[in-house]
Design a protein around this motif. Structure first.
Motif, PDB file in Angstrom:
ATOM      1  N   ALA A 182       0.867  -1.195   0.000  1.00 28.97           N
ATOM      2  CA  ALA A 182       0.000   0.000   0.000  1.00 28.97           C
ATOM      3  C   ALA A 182       0.898   1.239   0.000  1.00 28.97           C
ATOM      4  O   ALA A 182       1.442   1.628   1.045  1.00 28.97           O
ATOM      5  N   PRO A 183       1.098   1.856  -1.155  1.00 32.54           N
ATOM      6  CA  PRO A 183       2.108   2.916  -1.261  1.00 32.54           C
ATOM      7  C   PRO A 183       1.791   4.189  -0.492  1.00 32.54           C
ATOM      8  O   PRO A 183       2.686   5.010  -0.282  1.00 32.54           O
ATOM      9  N   PHE A 184       0.542   4.364  -0.061  1.00 34.12           N
ATOM     10  CA  PHE A 184       0.208   5.596   0.651  1.00 34.12           C
ATOM     11  C   PHE A 184      -0.118   5.370   2.122  1.00 34.12           C
ATOM     12  O   PHE A 184      -0.706   6.244   2.772  1.00 34.12           O
ATOM     13  N   ASP A 185       0.270   4.249   2.676  1.00 31.35           N
ATOM     14  CA  ASP A 185       0.037   4.021   4.101  1.00 31.35           C
ATOM     15  C   ASP A 185       0.745   5.052   4.973  1.00 31.35           C
ATOM     16  O   ASP A 185       0.290   5.370   6.075  1.00 31.35           O
ATOM     17  N   TRP A 186       1.858   5.564   4.480  1.00 28.90           N
ATOM     18  CA  TRP A 186       2.602   6.566   5.257  1.00 28.90           C
ATOM     19  C   TRP A 186       1.765   7.819   5.521  1.00 28.90           C
ATOM     20  O   TRP A 186       1.989   8.533   6.506  1.00 28.90           O
ATOM     21  N   ILE A 187       0.776   8.084   4.658  1.00 32.34           N
ATOM     22  CA  ILE A 187      -0.067   9.267   4.835  1.00 32.34           C
ATOM     23  C   ILE A 187      -0.874   9.157   6.117  1.00 32.34           C
ATOM     24  O   ILE A 187      -1.103  10.155   6.824  1.00 32.34           O
ATOM     25  N   ASP A 188      -1.308   7.947   6.467  1.00 35.08           N
ATOM     26  CA  ASP A 188      -2.090   7.766   7.696  1.00 35.08           C
ATOM     27  C   ASP A 188      -1.267   8.134   8.926  1.00 35.08           C
ATOM     28  O   ASP A 188      -1.771   8.747   9.866  1.00 35.08           O
ATOM     29  N   GLU A 189      -0.002   7.761   8.906  1.00 37.04           N
ATOM     30  CA  GLU A 189       0.865   8.103  10.043  1.00 37.04           C
ATOM     31  C   GLU A 189       1.083   9.616  10.124  1.00 37.04           C
ATOM     32  O   GLU A 189       1.079  10.206  11.210  1.00 37.04           O
ATOM     33  N   GLU A 190       1.274  10.243   8.964  1.00 33.34           N
ATOM     34  CA  GLU A 190       1.408  11.704   8.946  1.00 33.34           C
ATOM     35  C   GLU A 190       0.150  12.371   9.479  1.00 33.34           C
ATOM     36  O   GLU A 190       0.215  13.352  10.235  1.00 33.34           O
ATOM     37  N   ALA A 191      -1.006  11.851   9.105  1.00 34.15           N
ATOM     38  CA  ALA A 191      -2.270  12.416   9.576  1.00 34.15           C
ATOM     39  C   ALA A 191      -2.398  12.275  11.090  1.00 34.15           C
ATOM     40  O   ALA A 191      -2.890  13.196  11.770  1.00 34.15           O
ATOM     41  N   ARG A 192      -1.975  11.145  11.626  1.00 37.43           N
ATOM     42  CA  ARG A 192      -2.022  10.962  13.083  1.00 37.43           C
ATOM     43  C   ARG A 192      -1.114  11.962  13.789  1.00 37.43           C
ATOM     44  O   ARG A 192      -1.478  12.517  14.833  1.00 37.43           O
ATOM     45  N   ARG A 193       0.037  12.187  13.229  1.00 36.68           N
ATOM     46  CA  ARG A 193       0.960  13.145  13.842  1.00 36.68           C
ATOM     47  C   ARG A 193       0.375  14.555  13.831  1.00 36.68           C
ATOM     48  O   ARG A 193       0.509  15.294  14.807  1.00 36.68           O
ATOM     49  N   ARG A 194      -0.244  14.932  12.721  1.00 33.99           N
ATOM     50  CA  ARG A 194      -0.868  16.259  12.662  1.00 33.99           C
ATOM     51  C   ARG A 194      -1.974  16.382  13.693  1.00 33.99           C
ATOM     52  O   ARG A 194      -2.104  17.409  14.369  1.00 33.99           O
ATOM     53  N   ALA A 195      -2.792  15.328  13.801  1.00 31.96           N
ATOM     54  CA  ALA A 195      -3.894  15.366  14.763  1.00 31.96           C
ATOM     55  C   ALA A 195      -3.369  15.483  16.189  1.00 31.96           C
ATOM     56  O   ALA A 195      -3.886  16.268  17.000  1.00 31.96           O
ATOM     57  N   ASP A 196      -2.312  14.730  16.512  1.00 36.38           N
ATOM     58  CA  ASP A 196      -1.744  14.778  17.862  1.00 36.38           C
ATOM     59  C   ASP A 196      -1.178  16.153  18.181  1.00 36.38           C
ATOM     60  O   ASP A 196      -1.196  16.590  19.335  1.00 36.38           O
ATOM     61  N   ALA A 197      -0.669  16.853  17.164  1.00 37.44           N
ATOM     62  CA  ALA A 197      -0.072  18.172  17.367  1.00 37.44           C
ATOM     63  C   ALA A 197      -1.087  19.303  17.244  1.00 37.44           C
ATOM     64  O   ALA A 197      -0.731  20.476  17.383  1.00 37.44           O
ATOM     65  N   GLY A 198      -2.341  18.983  16.961  1.00 35.00           N
ATOM     66  CA  GLY A 198      -3.363  20.018  16.794  1.00 35.00           C
ATOM     67  C   GLY A 198      -3.187  20.829  15.528  1.00 35.00           C
ATOM     68  O   GLY A 198      -3.531  22.017  15.498  1.00 35.00           O
TER      69      GLY A 198
END
Length: 384
Positions: A4-20
């Motif tokens: 899944a070549p875009f799975d990394w996007i989910d991790e980036e999204a989680r980081r953004r959410a955690d940082a507000g």
């Protein structure tokens, strides 16, 4: 095993959410429902009947789109008319209209520098300047904010073509660049000066002629300015203004001009309508500045930390990114739209509410805006 070549996007999204730091699109209705202190409509012209009529007339006459790049079929007589009037109003020899202020900065920075050049850029400059520096392939020295001496030192250490670039009014805190001092440094060191006057046009200078006019620098042989038509002029698009030989050079070399579709006729017509209206009603510029000052004075009197505005942007400090997001949301729930600036949009890492003054705001609306910001402020900021 699947890939899944875009799975990394989910991790980036989680980081953004955690940082507000999650950003979302929020379509607005055609009819305003909120008191608007979030847009850059400094002169209140976006919905002015003369401006919308000029846009409609241009679309009827010239069509819905420019039909191509300006070097093919995208230039109209209306584009040339706007360029002449912009140059005359702001005090420059010539102008070139592009599809956005972003494209204008990229055009100027990439066409006026190169591998053998040095760009000296203020640390608080807009992202379009940052990107233009990167694309230019020039050596770039990022100097401390509003520090002419640091600019001088960087220029003095370089032998060859050089350019100093700065916003005239910085979009985060609304403070003005020391243009007179920067121009002196550029003259002494033989450097060109490029000023992004996106937040100065229509607000600063005699009748809104901009920051360079106010500083007595408009029309100088070593000075170029970029503008946006989407703020005080209530339209869309951008422009580069400067000596005629500079503009001719951009026509022949600036990739964001050569390979981009021309600005749509409706936007050109709207910008012309606004510019002509501003000529007739120059007091709009002074009113925008007065509204900004009133907002600042009343906010600070209420115990909040705001930055004294040099133009029409009023910045109010928030204790954190999360608090800034909640504060802006609470303002919206109370009937007022405000800007919310968080990292990475703020170079110092301090989150803010960003209020933009408009010339058409009444004294009653100013008082209501201040009361709303004060009432919805995070508990840690309440005075007393």
């Amino acid at each position: 095993m699947s890939f899944a070549p875009f799975d990394w996007i989910d991790e980036e999204a989680r980081r953004r959410a955690d940082a507000g730091l999650v950003r979302t699109l929020r379509p607005r209705p055609a009819e305003p429902e909120l008191l608007d202190l979030a847009s850059n409509d400094y002169l209140g012209l976006t919905r002015h009947p003369e401006v919308t009529a000029a846009a409609a007339a241009a679309a009827r006459r010239w069509g819905g789109g420019a039909t191509g790049s300006r070097l093919v079929t995208g230039s109209t007589a209306l584009h040339a008319e706007l360029e002449r009037e912009l140059a005359d109003f702001c005090g420059f020899e010539a102008a070139l209209v592009l599809s956005s202020g972003y494209a204008a900065n990229l055009a100027a920075l990439t066409a006026l520098t190169g591998r053998d050049s040095l760009i000296v850029s203020d640390a608080g400059n807009h992202a379009s300047i940052v990107d233009g520096c990167r694309l230019s392939r020039a050596d770039t020295a990022v100097v401390p904010h509003a520090d002419p001496d640091a600019v001088r030192k960087s220029l003095h250490a370089h032998r060859g073509r050089s350019l100093v670039v700065t916003d005239s009014v910085f979009s985060v805190d609304g403070d003005a660049a020391p243009l007179t001092e920067l121009a002196e440094v550029c003259r002494a060191e033989g450097a060109a000066l490029l000023v992004d006057d996106a937040h100065g046009l229509g607000v600063l200078g005699d009748g809104g002629r901009g920051a360079l006019s106010a500083a007595g620098l408009a029309g100088g042989d070593g000075t170029v300015t970029t503008l946006t038509l989407s703020k005080s002029l209530g339209s869309q698009g951008g422009a580069v203004l400067g000596p005629a030989r500079v503009i001719d050079h951009l026509v022949n070399t600036a990739r964001t001009f050569i390979f981009d579709t021309g600005l749509a006729p409706a936007a050109v017509g709207a910008a012309l309508g606004s510019l002509r209206l501003l000529r007739r009603e120059p007091a709009r510029a002074a009113r925008a500045r007065a509204v900004a000052t009133a907002l600042y004075e009343q906010l600070t009197a209420a115990g909040l930390t705001a930055v004294r505005p040099d133009a029409a942007v009023v910045s109010v400090r928030a204790p954190s990114a999360e608090a800034a997001v909640r504060w802006a949301a609470d303002c919206r729930a109370a009937g007022m739209a405000v800007g919310c600036f968080r990292p990475p949009s703020v170079p110092d890492g301090v989150s803010r509410l960003r209020l933009t003054a408009r010339a058409d705001l009444t004294d009653e609306q100013i008082a209501l805006a201040v009361a709303t910001v004060r009432r919805t402020a995070p508990a840690a900021l309440h005075a007393g």
